[in-house]
Design a protein around this motif. Structure first.
Motif, short mmCIF file in Angstrom:
data_model
loop_
_atom_site.label_atom_id
_atom_site.label_comp_id
_atom_site.label_asym_id
_atom_site.label_seq_id
_atom_site.Cartn_x
_atom_site.Cartn_y
_atom_site.Cartn_z
N UNK A 33 65.46 -19.17 50.42
CA UNK A 33 64.10 -19.58 50.73
C UNK A 33 63.62 -20.53 49.63
N UNK A 34 62.92 -21.58 50.03
CA UNK A 34 62.23 -22.46 49.09
C UNK A 34 60.76 -22.44 49.44
N UNK A 35 59.92 -22.11 48.46
CA UNK A 35 58.47 -22.18 48.62
C UNK A 35 58.01 -23.39 47.82
N UNK A 36 57.46 -24.39 48.52
CA UNK A 36 57.16 -25.68 47.91
C UNK A 36 55.68 -26.02 48.05
N UNK A 37 55.04 -26.35 46.93
CA UNK A 37 53.66 -26.80 46.94
C UNK A 37 53.57 -28.28 46.60
N UNK A 38 54.71 -28.95 46.49
CA UNK A 38 54.76 -30.30 45.94
C UNK A 38 55.03 -31.37 46.99
N UNK A 39 56.08 -31.21 47.79
CA UNK A 39 56.44 -32.27 48.75
C UNK A 39 56.93 -33.51 48.03
N UNK A 40 56.57 -34.68 48.54
CA UNK A 40 56.90 -35.92 47.86
C UNK A 40 58.33 -36.38 48.04
N UNK A 41 58.74 -37.34 47.22
CA UNK A 41 60.03 -38.00 47.43
C UNK A 41 61.26 -37.11 47.21
N UNK A 42 61.14 -36.02 46.48
CA UNK A 42 62.30 -35.14 46.26
C UNK A 42 62.46 -34.09 47.35
N UNK A 43 61.61 -34.13 48.37
CA UNK A 43 61.63 -33.13 49.42
C UNK A 43 63.00 -32.95 50.07
N UNK A 44 63.73 -34.02 50.40
CA UNK A 44 65.05 -33.81 51.03
C UNK A 44 66.01 -32.99 50.16
N UNK A 45 65.88 -33.10 48.84
CA UNK A 45 66.74 -32.31 47.95
C UNK A 45 66.50 -30.81 48.13
N UNK A 46 65.27 -30.44 48.42
CA UNK A 46 64.97 -29.02 48.62
C UNK A 46 65.67 -28.48 49.85
N UNK A 47 65.74 -29.29 50.91
CA UNK A 47 66.46 -28.84 52.10
C UNK A 47 67.96 -28.73 51.83
N UNK A 48 68.49 -29.67 51.04
CA UNK A 48 69.90 -29.60 50.67
C UNK A 48 70.18 -28.36 49.83
N UNK A 49 69.19 -27.91 49.06
CA UNK A 49 69.36 -26.73 48.21
C UNK A 49 69.37 -25.42 48.99
N UNK A 50 68.92 -25.47 50.24
CA UNK A 50 68.90 -24.26 51.06
C UNK A 50 70.29 -23.95 51.62
N UNK A 51 70.58 -22.66 51.72
CA UNK A 51 71.81 -22.23 52.37
C UNK A 51 71.66 -22.44 53.89
N UNK A 52 72.76 -22.45 54.63
CA UNK A 52 72.63 -22.48 56.09
C UNK A 52 71.76 -21.32 56.57
N UNK A 53 70.88 -21.61 57.50
CA UNK A 53 69.90 -20.68 58.06
C UNK A 53 68.79 -20.35 57.04
N UNK A 54 68.65 -21.18 56.02
CA UNK A 54 67.62 -20.99 55.02
C UNK A 54 66.24 -21.31 55.57
N UNK A 55 65.23 -20.92 54.80
CA UNK A 55 63.83 -21.13 55.21
C UNK A 55 63.09 -21.93 54.15
N UNK A 56 62.35 -22.92 54.61
CA UNK A 56 61.52 -23.75 53.75
C UNK A 56 60.07 -23.46 54.12
N UNK A 57 59.24 -23.14 53.11
CA UNK A 57 57.84 -22.82 53.33
C UNK A 57 56.99 -23.75 52.46
N UNK A 58 55.95 -24.32 53.05
CA UNK A 58 55.07 -25.18 52.28
C UNK A 58 53.61 -24.85 52.54
N UNK A 59 52.81 -25.02 51.49
CA UNK A 59 51.35 -24.93 51.65
C UNK A 59 50.68 -25.92 50.70
N UNK A 60 51.36 -27.05 50.49
CA UNK A 60 50.79 -28.08 49.63
C UNK A 60 51.61 -29.35 49.66
N UNK A 61 51.03 -30.40 49.11
CA UNK A 61 51.70 -31.70 49.08
C UNK A 61 51.23 -32.48 47.85
N UNK A 62 51.31 -31.86 46.69
CA UNK A 62 50.80 -32.45 45.46
C UNK A 62 51.45 -33.80 45.16
#
Length: 139
Positions: A33-62
């Motif tokens: 799981x990745x909990x992200x409050x930042x977003x921005x240009x490094x966002x694709x790296x967070x998806x790559x950091x997830x395992x298969x069937x991983x979950x990405x959660x966001x509540x911000x875009x700083x």
């Protein structure tokens, strides 16, 4: 946890099992799981950091609300993307009860009187604080 080098020890002291320098590359296929409050240009790296069937959660875009998504990453890794700003009505009540019982201790960096709102905003923009910045309102 991912943070600046200056805040790493503080996060460990708060209970983080491991801390990663947010300026370094994230490991691929490392997190459920990745909990992200930042977003921005490094966002694709967070998806790559997830395992298969991983979950990405966001509540911000700083760092920026517009991100690039390679749909192949989404479907080939079978990821789940979740927006999180609305909670069931009882969640806040439960949270307050945990705080009142001392089971959760919010991290407050500093508080400012409403008359010093400008100073509170300046402190926030400096991004050197750990925790929340509060504003008090006189009775």
């Amino acid at each position: 946890a991912s943070t600046s080098p200056a805040k790493m020890e503080s996060l460990k002291a708060l209970g983080a099992d491991a801390v990663i320098d947010r300026n370094e590359p994230y490991p691929n296929d490392a997190f459920d799981v990745v909990l992200d409050l930042v977003g921005g240009p490094r966002w694709p790296e967070l998806l790559d950091a997830l395992v298969p069937r991983g979950r990405y959660v966001t509540s911000g875009a700083i760092a920026g609300p517009i991100v690039e998504l390679d749909l192949r990453t989404l479907y080939l890794k079978d990821l789940t993307l979740i927006g999180s700003t609305r909670q069931d009505p009882g969640v806040f009540t439960d949270l307050v009860s945990y705080i009142e019982a001392g089971e959760i201790k919010p991290v407050v960096a500093e508080t400012y009187p409403l008359a010093d709102l400008h100073a509170a905003q300046k402190a926030f923009l400096e991004k050197s604080h750990m925790g929340k910045i509060g504003v008090t309102i006189a009775d």
